[in-house]
Enzyme design. Structure first.
Site, PDB file in Angstrom:
ATOM      1  N   LYS A 125       0.814  -1.381   0.210  1.00  0.00           N
ATOM      2  CA  LYS A 125       0.247   0.397  -0.231  1.00  0.00           C
ATOM      3  C   LYS A 125       1.061   1.672  -0.614  1.00  0.00           C
ATOM      4  O   LYS A 125       2.292   1.285   0.521  1.00  0.00           O
ATOM      5  CB  LYS A 125      -1.308   0.546   1.246  1.00  0.00           C
ATOM      6  CG  LYS A 125      -2.210   0.657   1.252  1.00  0.00           C
ATOM      7  CD  LYS A 125      -3.111   0.069   0.627  1.00  0.00           C
ATOM      8  CE  LYS A 125      -4.371   1.127   0.082  1.00  0.00           C
ATOM      9  NZ  LYS A 125      -5.799   0.583  -0.515  1.00  0.00           N
ATOM     10  N   ASP A 165      -6.910   4.597  -4.488  1.00  0.00           N
ATOM     11  CA  ASP A 165      -7.800   4.345  -3.346  1.00  0.00           C
ATOM     12  C   ASP A 165      -8.149   5.876  -3.027  1.00  0.00           C
ATOM     13  O   ASP A 165      -8.713   6.113  -3.866  1.00  0.00           O
ATOM     14  CB  ASP A 165      -6.625   4.177  -2.264  1.00  0.00           C
ATOM     15  CG  ASP A 165      -7.580   3.227  -0.613  1.00  0.00           C
ATOM     16  OD1 ASP A 165      -7.703   2.392  -0.574  1.00  0.00           O
ATOM     17  OD2 ASP A 165      -7.972   4.194  -0.167  1.00  0.00           O
ATOM     18  N   SER A 382      -8.294  -5.791 -10.398  1.00  0.00           N
ATOM     19  CA  SER A 382      -6.630  -5.458 -10.359  1.00  0.00           C
ATOM     20  C   SER A 382      -6.010  -6.521 -11.180  1.00  0.00           C
ATOM     21  O   SER A 382      -5.432  -6.191 -12.137  1.00  0.00           O
ATOM     22  CB  SER A 382      -6.329  -4.871  -9.682  1.00  0.00           C
ATOM     23  OG  SER A 382      -6.781  -3.783  -9.230  1.00  0.00           O
TER      24      SER A 382
END
Ligand code: NDP
Ligand code: 2IT
Length: 450
Positions: A125, A165, A382
């Site tokens: 992330k 995000d 994804s």
């Protein structure tokens, strides 16, 4: 269990001031207790001690020029958490609340979420404390280019593949991809969530929201229920919320709320999806504009929310879909939902419910779909985008959507079967955490101490 408590203490001591990360880690570590007791190999190989430590953390400076010619400085993050199952995979968040603890919680959740999808993707992330609100298109472009001018050296189509995000959608992915291509001279699937014109996958934009509703569909089918004609509450009004609302309509449900960082809309006739897309996707306006076009709906600004509550959750409903951000649904909200007869909570956002709210949902045995299982549709598509890029093929919307539905069914079945195996049949928190952990842990053991 003393062993797990010690690891948790170690985390707090060695990674100070990372509250969201402790919250995510504590939930998972507690869930693992029955697994660790039954299967000694995980303790022997120190898998928990190893899995809570990111393989690599990249912190960097991002400096860029605003429209007034002034220098701006932001923090950049990429946490490459675990690559046992595949290249690091996970989104980038641009929001002023981003810090090392937030990115670490999101990266940690991502390891187990990605494992649950059954696809070959590791967990990562990243993001920045950059605030996209009020920035011009040129400022967004310059920021994205500055961000990528450092990140490019750490990522690659088979190394680490970021996506969107909060605050990062197709526009930002486009600017970042452009810079990556210029710096590396490579046209490769290094980012997902790309525009459909140049390598994006059909149904990626819809995937997280659609997937979340598919998950609810399978959870409810398991107890002989459906979403048809049911009132639903949705929070957020970004990518995940919009496509949750769209799929709820497809299944004959009635979504009546949405929200943003400034307030909420209650529209008893059902949220006007075209209007919502126009305001939030196309024009990036505040939700307060909604009632100008739909005067029968009610707008409540955050300042008028009942103290300590998210008013979205105060309306009677059959099902609730938190799709905005972490810790947006607390114990008071959870009690109110249950008091009003809510039978299903399915999380589009990452960790939207506080730990005491989660405990209450589990204790009451409602259909509760934890984020790492219920919102895995986004990262799944994804991965389908990566597969299409690698094979230079493009699949139809229906092909991708059908695969997404199948993946969500499989995630539900995996979490549910695992929960039964550990004698807590309705506890999908336990089921999802153990199933995700076991897959990564077994791969780590087989790949040796690296
Ligand atoms: P967007 O930026 O598209 O939308 C976020 C929405 O949440 C906006 O309506 C925003 O309001 C609101 N919001 C954000 N932060 C806050 C806050 N602190 N308080 C109140 N409202 C807030 O993001 P996404 O829809 O992509 O993400 C939503 C959630 O879903 C996040 O938890 C994300 O991690 C998770 N998620 C996203 C996936 C994806 O594919 N995009 C995949 C899996 C999970 P405003 O419009 O005012 O900014
Ligand atoms: O939280 C998430 O799963 C995402 N933001 C999507 C990650 C991805 O790589 O598509």
């Amino acid at each position: 269990m003393e062993y797990i408590k010690e690891i948790f203490k170690y985390l707090k001591r060695t990674s100070p001031a990372q509250n969201e990360f402790y919250q995510a880690a504590e939930e998972i570590l507690i869930s693992l207790k029955p697994l660790i007791e039954k299967y000694p190999q995980y303790k022997k190989h120190k898998i928990i001690e190893r899995i809570v430590e990111p393989e690599r953390q990249i912190l960097f400076r991002v400096n860029w020029l605003d429209d007034n010619g002034e220098i701006q400085v932001n923090k950049g993050f990429r946490i490459e958490f675990n690559s046992a199952l595949g290249p690091y995979k996970g989104g980038l968040r641009f929001h002023p609340s981003v810090n090392a603890g937030v990115i670490k919680f999101l990266g940690f959740e991502q390891i187990f979420k990605n494992a649950l999808t059954g696809l070959q993707i590791g967990g990562g992330k990243g993001g920045s404390d950059f605030d996209p609100k009020g920035k011009s298109d040129n400022e967004i472009m310059r920021f994205c280019q500055a961000f990528m001018s450092e990140l490019f050296r750490h990522i690659g189509a088979s190394t680490d593949v970021p996506a969107g995000d909060i605050g990062v959608g197709a526009r930002e992915i486009g600017y970042m991809f452009g810079m990556y291509k210029k710096l590396t001279n490579k046209y490769e699937g290094v980012l997902t969530g790309k525009s459909l014109n140049w390598g994006g996958s059909l149904a990626r934009k819809e995937a997280t929201g659609y997937g979340c509703v598919y998950f609810a569909k399978y959870m409810l089918a398991d107890c002989g229920e459906t979403l048809k004609d049911k009132k639903c509450l949705v929070s957020g009004s970004g990518n995940v919320a919009i496509y949750t609302i769209e799929k709820l309509y497809h299944l004959g449900a009635l979504p009546i709320t949405c929200s943003d960082s400034r307030g909420m809309i209650l529209d008893e006739e059902g949220i006007d999806l075209d209007l919502l897309k126009e305001l939030k996707e196309n024009k990036r306006l505040s939700l307060s504009e909604y009632t100008k076009f739909k005067p029968s709906a009610k707008y409540t600004p955050i300042a008028e929310y009942e103290k300590g509550r998210n008013n979205v959750w105060s309306t009677p409903c059959y099902a609730a879909f938190p799709c905005a951000t972490q810790n947006e649904l607390n114990i008071k909200d959870a009690k109110k939902l249950l008091e009003n007869g809510c039978k299903c909570v399915c999380e589009g956002a990452n960790m939207p419910s506080t730990p005491d709210a989660v405990d209450l949902f589990v204790e009451r045995k409602i259909a509760y779909g934890p984020g790492k299982a219920a919102n895995a549709g986004g990262v799944s598509v994804s991965q389908l985008e990566m597969a299409q890029n690698a094979s230079m093929l493009k699949w139809t919307f229906e092909e991708v959507d059908t695969k997404l539905d199948g993946i969500m069914e499989n995630i539900f079945q995996t979490a549910s079967t695992t929960a039964k195996e550990f004698n807590e049949p309705s506890n999908l928190v336990l089921g999802a955490n153990i199933a995700g952990f076991r897959k990564v842990a077994d791969a780590m053991i087989e790949q040796g101490l690296v």
